[in-house]
Design an enzyme around this catalytic site. Sequence first.
Site, mmCIF file in Angstrom:
data_model
loop_
_atom_site.group_PDB
_atom_site.id
_atom_site.type_symbol
_atom_site.label_atom_id
_atom_site.label_comp_id
_atom_site.label_asym_id
_atom_site.label_seq_id
_atom_site.Cartn_x
_atom_site.Cartn_y
_atom_site.Cartn_z
ATOM 1 N N GLN A 192 1.736 -10.442 -9.340
ATOM 2 C CA GLN A 192 1.452 -9.851 -8.024
ATOM 3 C C GLN A 192 -0.015 -10.112 -7.693
ATOM 4 O O GLN A 192 -0.905 -9.493 -8.280
ATOM 5 C CB GLN A 192 1.726 -8.341 -8.099
ATOM 6 C CG GLN A 192 1.406 -7.563 -6.850
ATOM 7 C CD GLN A 192 1.370 -6.053 -7.128
ATOM 8 O OE1 GLN A 192 1.386 -5.631 -8.284
ATOM 9 N NE2 GLN A 192 1.309 -5.262 -6.084
ATOM 10 N N GLY A 193 -0.272 -11.016 -6.759
ATOM 11 C CA GLY A 193 -1.646 -11.386 -6.420
ATOM 12 C C GLY A 193 -2.135 -10.639 -5.198
ATOM 13 O O GLY A 193 -2.195 -11.198 -4.095
ATOM 14 N N GLU A 203 6.535 0.336 -5.943
ATOM 15 C CA GLU A 203 5.780 0.443 -7.193
ATOM 16 C C GLU A 203 5.623 1.898 -7.638
ATOM 17 O O GLU A 203 5.445 2.172 -8.813
ATOM 18 C CB GLU A 203 4.401 -0.187 -6.958
ATOM 19 C CG GLU A 203 3.629 -0.539 -8.195
ATOM 20 C CD GLU A 203 2.325 -1.260 -7.855
ATOM 21 O OE1 GLU A 203 1.945 -2.142 -8.597
ATOM 22 O OE2 GLU A 203 1.693 -0.930 -6.829
HETATM 23 C C1 FAD Z 1 -3.806 -2.261 -15.976
HETATM 24 C C2 FAD Z 1 -3.960 -2.749 -14.566
HETATM 25 C C3 FAD Z 1 -3.063 -3.671 -14.070
HETATM 26 C C4 FAD Z 1 -3.218 -4.164 -12.770
HETATM 27 N N1 FAD Z 1 -2.341 -5.116 -12.316
HETATM 28 C C5 FAD Z 1 -2.499 -5.620 -11.073
HETATM 29 C C6 FAD Z 1 -1.645 -6.665 -10.597
HETATM 30 O O1 FAD Z 1 -0.737 -7.127 -11.298
HETATM 31 N N2 FAD Z 1 -1.859 -7.155 -9.360
HETATM 32 C C7 FAD Z 1 -2.847 -6.675 -8.543
HETATM 33 O O2 FAD Z 1 -2.956 -7.143 -7.417
HETATM 34 N N3 FAD Z 1 -3.690 -5.699 -8.969
HETATM 35 C C8 FAD Z 1 -3.540 -5.170 -10.209
HETATM 36 N N4 FAD Z 1 -4.401 -4.186 -10.660
HETATM 37 C C9 FAD Z 1 -5.519 -3.784 -9.817
HETATM 38 C C10 FAD Z 1 -5.386 -2.415 -9.184
HETATM 39 O O3 FAD Z 1 -4.391 -2.403 -8.211
HETATM 40 C C11 FAD Z 1 -6.774 -2.080 -8.611
HETATM 41 O O4 FAD Z 1 -7.639 -1.923 -9.712
HETATM 42 C C12 FAD Z 1 -6.760 -0.833 -7.764
HETATM 43 O O5 FAD Z 1 -6.107 -1.080 -6.557
HETATM 44 C C13 FAD Z 1 -8.191 -0.335 -7.469
HETATM 45 O O6 FAD Z 1 -8.958 -1.350 -6.920
HETATM 46 P P1 FAD Z 1 -10.413 -1.734 -7.505
HETATM 47 O O7 FAD Z 1 -10.272 -1.966 -8.969
HETATM 48 O O8 FAD Z 1 -10.953 -2.825 -6.668
HETATM 49 O O9 FAD Z 1 -11.287 -0.430 -7.341
HETATM 50 P P2 FAD Z 1 -11.985 0.082 -5.998
HETATM 51 O O10 FAD Z 1 -11.009 0.053 -4.888
HETATM 52 O O11 FAD Z 1 -13.264 -0.652 -5.820
HETATM 53 O O12 FAD Z 1 -12.280 1.579 -6.374
HETATM 54 C C14 FAD Z 1 -13.365 1.967 -7.210
HETATM 55 C C15 FAD Z 1 -13.404 3.484 -7.239
HETATM 56 O O13 FAD Z 1 -13.651 3.985 -5.917
HETATM 57 C C16 FAD Z 1 -12.624 4.891 -5.532
HETATM 58 N N5 FAD Z 1 -12.316 4.728 -4.105
HETATM 59 C C17 FAD Z 1 -12.064 3.571 -3.451
HETATM 60 N N6 FAD Z 1 -11.793 3.814 -2.155
HETATM 61 C C18 FAD Z 1 -11.864 5.153 -1.984
HETATM 62 C C19 FAD Z 1 -11.667 6.024 -0.873
HETATM 63 N N7 FAD Z 1 -11.334 5.559 0.334
HETATM 64 N N8 FAD Z 1 -11.809 7.361 -1.070
HETATM 65 C C20 FAD Z 1 -12.135 7.855 -2.296
HETATM 66 N N9 FAD Z 1 -12.347 7.071 -3.385
HETATM 67 C C21 FAD Z 1 -12.208 5.749 -3.235
HETATM 68 C C22 FAD Z 1 -11.424 4.511 -6.372
HETATM 69 O O14 FAD Z 1 -10.533 5.594 -6.547
HETATM 70 C C23 FAD Z 1 -12.073 4.101 -7.686
HETATM 71 O O15 FAD Z 1 -12.330 5.226 -8.471
HETATM 72 C C24 FAD Z 1 -4.272 -3.687 -11.956
HETATM 73 C C25 FAD Z 1 -5.165 -2.741 -12.464
HETATM 74 C C26 FAD Z 1 -5.025 -2.285 -13.748
HETATM 75 C C27 FAD Z 1 -6.008 -1.282 -14.264
#
Ligand code: FAD
Length: 366
Positions: A121-122, A239
């Site tokens: 899933q990209g 999901e």
């Molecule tokens: C084990 C694992 C598997 C994954 N697999 C996939 C996959 O297969 N495909 C894929 O596409 N992604 C995948 N992900 C990614 C996952 O979907 C993202 O990590 C997630 O959506 C959060 O995005 P980010 O890491 O960019 O954090 P950010 O969005 O940058 O968030 C950083 C912090 O800020 C907080 N935050 C952000 N926005 C707000 C807001 N509006 N209000 C309050 N707090 C906020 C968040 O809660 C978090 O604590 C995976 C992640 C993990 C850990």
Amino acid sequence: MSSRQQAGEEFRRSVRDWLTAAVAELAGACVDDVAVRKAWDRKLYNAGLAGLTWPEEFGGRGLSLLEEYILHEEAARAGAPEGNGRIGRILVGPLLIKHGSPAQQQRYLKPILRGDEVWCQGFSEPGAGSDLAGVSTRADRTGEHYRVSGQKVWTSFADQADRCLLLARTSAEAPRHHNLGMLLLDMRQGGVEVHPITRITGERTFSEVRFDGAVVHERDRVGGETDGWRMAMAVLSDERGPIEAITRYLVMSRHTTMLRECCARGSRAPELDEVCARVETVRWHAMRGLENALAGIEDRPADSVSKLMWSHTWQALAAYGLRLGCPRHEQAWQQQYLESRAASVFSGSTQIQRNIIAERVLGLPR
Ligand SMILES: Cc1cc2nc3c(=O)[nH]c(=O)nc-3n(C[C@H](O)[C@H](O)[C@H](O)COP(=O)(O)OP(=O)(O)OC[C@H]3O[C@@H](n4cnc5c(N)ncnc54)[C@H](O)[C@@H]3O)c2cc1C
């Protein structure tokens, strides 16, 4: 007993017998091994146990979520492997069944069920995770083809994947939420580079993926050219549904057995009852979600509550297990503790779930 419950119990018996025999045949094989997991997917398919809720015309069984739940419960009881085609079965398949073209359904659904093609899933990017609408990977169109350039990150299964469900910008001018397309990209082509990332647990289950001119034909776009956001929302709701919560409950339930073993060995036990009760609460909440789904009631905020409950409970359980300092299971608790931290982030972060509950359930201002 209602006729539905009766049918469910009959299904449970047949599945239990089949699983007992099939797991015995694995005879000590490592259930985390990719080849074993792929073979398991094929075995399930051959036994008619893949895609239980998918319509029969697409190779499924046309059954309800109740049978899906029973299969998960019995698979956990039997200690069955997880299978490798999770993203395809849970996310891509249901999306294509609802929104795919007949040609896409014909081409992709059966290989997903048979475990022949692994999907990733990209969606997430370095600058777009919670704020998914901000993805900047571009899909520039020339004639019938898109050329994809950009970067995805945290892409689970990317190192094994044959195909990627890709959210990318298909329009440079259209406003946010209307500038994205959902593409089915072949990972086995030039212009796709996969760099596995080592997790804090030491595992390499996700990767960074770079695209530099990878090609997607327009027939592999799901929905209209700028329907990507709508498609992404459909994927994300699948999901976080009740089956995901039940799966998490089943894993935690196994770990409560491990907790009890640690406590029985003379370790401290003051929090045991509380943690076990919290795990059961996850189950009841998930069951309520399942009942609603069976009755055709869609309750997205309840899925957010469920996600919060199981992620916090998993973290509390793992932290407690680690604190017990039980020599027999010490390594397992260390692994669980580290792994459970990721639950605050994947499938929608804790803060994002709280925002959803605040706005859509409590009606608080943004
Ligand atoms: C084990 C694992 C598997 C994954 N697999 C996939 C996959 O297969 N495909 C894929 O596409 N992604 C995948 N992900 C990614 C996952 O979907 C993202 O990590 C997630 O959506 C959060 O995005 P980010 O890491 O960019 O954090 P950010 O969005 O940058 O968030 C950083 C912090 O800020 C907080 N935050 C952000 N926005 C707000 C807001 N509006 N209000 C309050 N707090 C906020 C968040 O809660 C978090 O604590 C995976 C992640 C993990 C850990």
